[in-house]
Design an enzyme around this catalytic site. Structure first.
Site, short mmCIF file in Angstrom:
data_model
loop_
_atom_site.label_atom_id
_atom_site.label_comp_id
_atom_site.label_asym_id
_atom_site.label_seq_id
_atom_site.Cartn_x
_atom_site.Cartn_y
_atom_site.Cartn_z
N CYS A 32 0.87 -1.17 0.00
CA CYS A 32 0.00 0.00 0.00
C CYS A 32 0.91 1.23 0.00
O CYS A 32 2.13 1.10 0.03
CB CYS A 32 -1.00 -0.01 1.16
SG CYS A 32 -0.33 0.14 2.81
N CYS A 92 3.58 -0.48 -8.50
CA CYS A 92 4.19 -1.78 -8.29
C CYS A 92 4.75 -2.30 -9.62
O CYS A 92 4.03 -2.38 -10.61
CB CYS A 92 3.14 -2.75 -7.75
SG CYS A 92 3.84 -4.28 -7.15
N CYS A 103 -2.41 1.50 -4.25
CA CYS A 103 -1.18 2.22 -4.62
C CYS A 103 -1.06 2.38 -6.13
O CYS A 103 0.00 2.71 -6.64
CB CYS A 103 0.06 1.55 -4.03
SG CYS A 103 0.32 -0.14 -4.53
#
Length: 137
Positions: free
Chosen positions: A11, A89, A85
Site C-alpha cells: 500500500c 508496483c 497504490c
C-alpha cells in the site's frame, strides 16, 4: 509457485492495510507462507489505530516499521497484492497480481479501522485457502 508461497502486500504508506494484511497472513498461515509488506511511499510509523485494532484480536504489530517497495521484493514474491497504490508496483511475468479495494485507514480512529481489519482478515482467509491450504496429516 514455489513449495512455500510468498506474498507481498503493498500500500502507499505501508502503515495500515498492508501491515494488517501481513500480520493476519502470518498469524493464520504460520510458516506455510512467506510474508512481506512494503509501501510505495512509506510512512514514518505504523498507524496507531491499526496497531490498536490488531491488538484487540491478539496480534501485536507495534514493533513493525514501514518499508520501501523494492523491485527485489516483487521479484521474490509469488503473489503481489496491492491496496490502493495504483501502478507503482513493478510487474514481472509469471507473478500473480491482485488489487484489494480497501478503505484507507490513514487518519481514522480505531472504530473506523475495525471493519477494515475484519475485511482484510476475510480476504486473507480466502487467499490462504487458495495458496496454502492446510494439509491433513
Amino acid at each position: 509457485m514455489s513449495e512455500k508461497p510468498s506474498v507481498l502486500f503493498v500500500c502507499v504508506h505501508n502503515a495500515g492495510r498492508s501491515q494488517m494484511a501481513a500480520a493476519w497472513l502470518t498469524h493464520l498461515a504460520g510458516d506455510r507462507v512467506e510474508v512481506r509488506s512494503a509501501g510505495s511511499n512509506p510512512g514514518d510509523a505504523v498507524n496507531p489505530a491499526a496497531v490498536e485494532a490488531m491488538a484487540e484480536v491478539g496480534i501485536d504489530i507495534s514493533a513493525e516499521q514501514p518499508k520501501i517497495l523494492t523491485v527485489d521484493a516483487v521479484k521474490e514474491s509469488d503473489v503481489c497484492i496491492t491496496m490502493g497504490c495504483g501502478d507503482t508496483c513493478p510487474v514481472f511475468p509469471g507473478k500473480r497480481y491482485l488489487d484489494w479495494k480497501l478503505e484507507d485507514p490513514a487518519g481514522q480512529g480505531v472504530a473506523a479501522v475495525r471493519p477494515i481489519r475484519d475485511e482484510i482478515k476475510a480476504m486473507v482467509e480466502g487467499l490462504i485457502k487458495e495458496i496454502a491450504p492446510e494439509t491433513s496429516k
